[in-house]
Motif scaffolding. Structure first.
Motif, mmCIF file in Angstrom:
data_model
loop_
_atom_site.group_PDB
_atom_site.id
_atom_site.type_symbol
_atom_site.label_atom_id
_atom_site.label_comp_id
_atom_site.label_asym_id
_atom_site.label_seq_id
_atom_site.Cartn_x
_atom_site.Cartn_y
_atom_site.Cartn_z
ATOM 1 N N TYR A 166 63.687 61.795 -15.731
ATOM 2 C CA TYR A 166 64.124 60.814 -14.745
ATOM 3 C C TYR A 166 62.912 60.001 -14.299
ATOM 4 N N HIS A 186 74.590 62.891 -1.575
ATOM 5 C CA HIS A 186 74.589 63.527 -2.893
ATOM 6 C C HIS A 186 75.280 64.881 -2.820
ATOM 7 N N THR A 239 64.411 66.623 -17.138
ATOM 8 C CA THR A 239 65.844 66.832 -16.965
ATOM 9 C C THR A 239 66.244 68.202 -17.482
ATOM 10 N N ASP A 247 64.768 71.842 -20.836
ATOM 11 C CA ASP A 247 64.573 70.446 -20.436
ATOM 12 C C ASP A 247 64.679 69.509 -21.633
ATOM 13 N N LYS A 297 60.929 63.634 -12.703
ATOM 14 C CA LYS A 297 61.044 65.032 -13.129
ATOM 15 C C LYS A 297 61.633 65.098 -14.523
ATOM 16 N N HIS A 352 67.555 57.544 -16.428
ATOM 17 C CA HIS A 352 67.386 58.717 -17.287
ATOM 18 C C HIS A 352 66.952 58.230 -18.667
ATOM 19 N N SER A 373 74.951 60.315 -9.355
ATOM 20 C CA SER A 373 74.084 60.907 -10.355
ATOM 21 C C SER A 373 73.984 62.408 -10.132
ATOM 22 N N ASP A 374 73.489 63.125 -11.150
ATOM 23 C CA ASP A 374 73.264 64.556 -10.993
ATOM 24 C C ASP A 374 72.063 64.840 -10.102
ATOM 25 N N VAL A 375 71.249 63.817 -9.831
ATOM 26 C CA VAL A 375 70.106 63.983 -8.936
ATOM 27 C C VAL A 375 70.269 63.037 -7.754
ATOM 28 N N ALA A 376 69.670 63.404 -6.639
ATOM 29 C CA ALA A 376 69.835 62.601 -5.426
ATOM 30 C C ALA A 376 69.129 61.257 -5.520
#
Length: 256
Positions: free
Chosen positions: A238, A58, A203, A234, A201, A145, A137-140
């Protein structure tokens, strides 16, 4: 649409190339601990990049062309064929580039178009990158989403304008829940159709949401609006897929 409706799936999307246009889906076959098939399977490095396909990891989105800084991408429409992994790029409804992303020649066709179209925003020649099983993705974490339309209507109210939910790059759009109900799902069992999910979490939004996906214009300041109104930036959550299964448009959403 009233929040008294039974919560259900109202939209399903994937983004085969990071930063490029979404593809609407009627159903999605999901695998445990994976995202939507072909979601962010490819990305476009902005100049010389750090991504190593032999050891995929990532990386922050600033390594790639993306809407936060490159809003001109939103003026392009794309189509992706699963079987051939061929990407077609259109502008104003006309094809401007096409290539099989599995082949060097196909990637070069896409790269040459983007080198010309995005010339003023490039740090060097663009490179189409991928690795088997990797998602940009923007997250690992490999996850979904989820955006709640009731929350969007509240944000529209405080922003004083209508907002396309695709600004937020969702995989799943739901309706029928209360506004901001998704933020309380951290400690609740979540299920869409027959697929159980686990909250990961909230976003945190960036300037990419300021870009109108229909026009490519940066026409609002949504993270600032969220922060000023609610004390945070936010929007959406996710969630991790806990077991294999399929979700379809209209499937019920259960979170208690």
């Amino acid at each position: 649409m009233s929040s008294s409706l039974e919560p259900a799936v109202r939209g399903l999307y994937r983004y085969p190339v990071k930063g490029l246009s979404p593809e609407p889906l009627e159903r999605v076959t999901l695998t445990r601990d994976q995202t939507v098939p072909f979601d962010r399977a490819y990305a476009i490095e902005n100049g010389i990049g750090r991504f190593d396909p032999e050891h995929p990891a990532h990386l922050p989105k600033i390594n790639f062309l993306m809407l936060m800084r490159n809003e001109r991408l939103a003026t392009l429409q794309t189509r992706f064929d699963d079987e051939t992994e061929t990407l077609t790029i259109l502008r104003a409804g006309k094809q401007v580039a096409r290539g099989d992303l599995r082949s060097q020649l196909g990637r070069r066709m896409i790269e040459q178009f983007l080198a010309a179209y995005m010339q003023s925003e490039l740090r060097g020649p663009p490179h189409v990158v991928s690795a088997p099983g990797h998602s940009f993705s923007d997250v690992a974490a490999k996850c979904l989403h989820i955006v709640n339309l009731a929350s969007l209507r509240e944000l529209e109210r405080v922003a004083g304008r209508q907002l396309n939910p695709l600004r937020f790059r969702p995989n799943v759009i739901i309706d029928g829940a209360e506004p901001w109900a998704e933020f309380s799902w951290k400690d609740k069992p979540l299920q869409i159709g027959g697929v159980p999910l686990a909250f990961i979490k909230r976003t945190e939004r960036c300037a990419a949401t300021d870009v109108d996906p229909d026009t490519g214009k940066r026409d609002t300041a949504l993270p600032a609006t969220l922060l000023r109104t609610y004390g945070h930036s936010d929007f959406g959550i996710y969630a991790r897929v806990l077991s294999d299964g399929e979700i379809t448009l209209g499937d019920p959403v259960k979170f208690s």
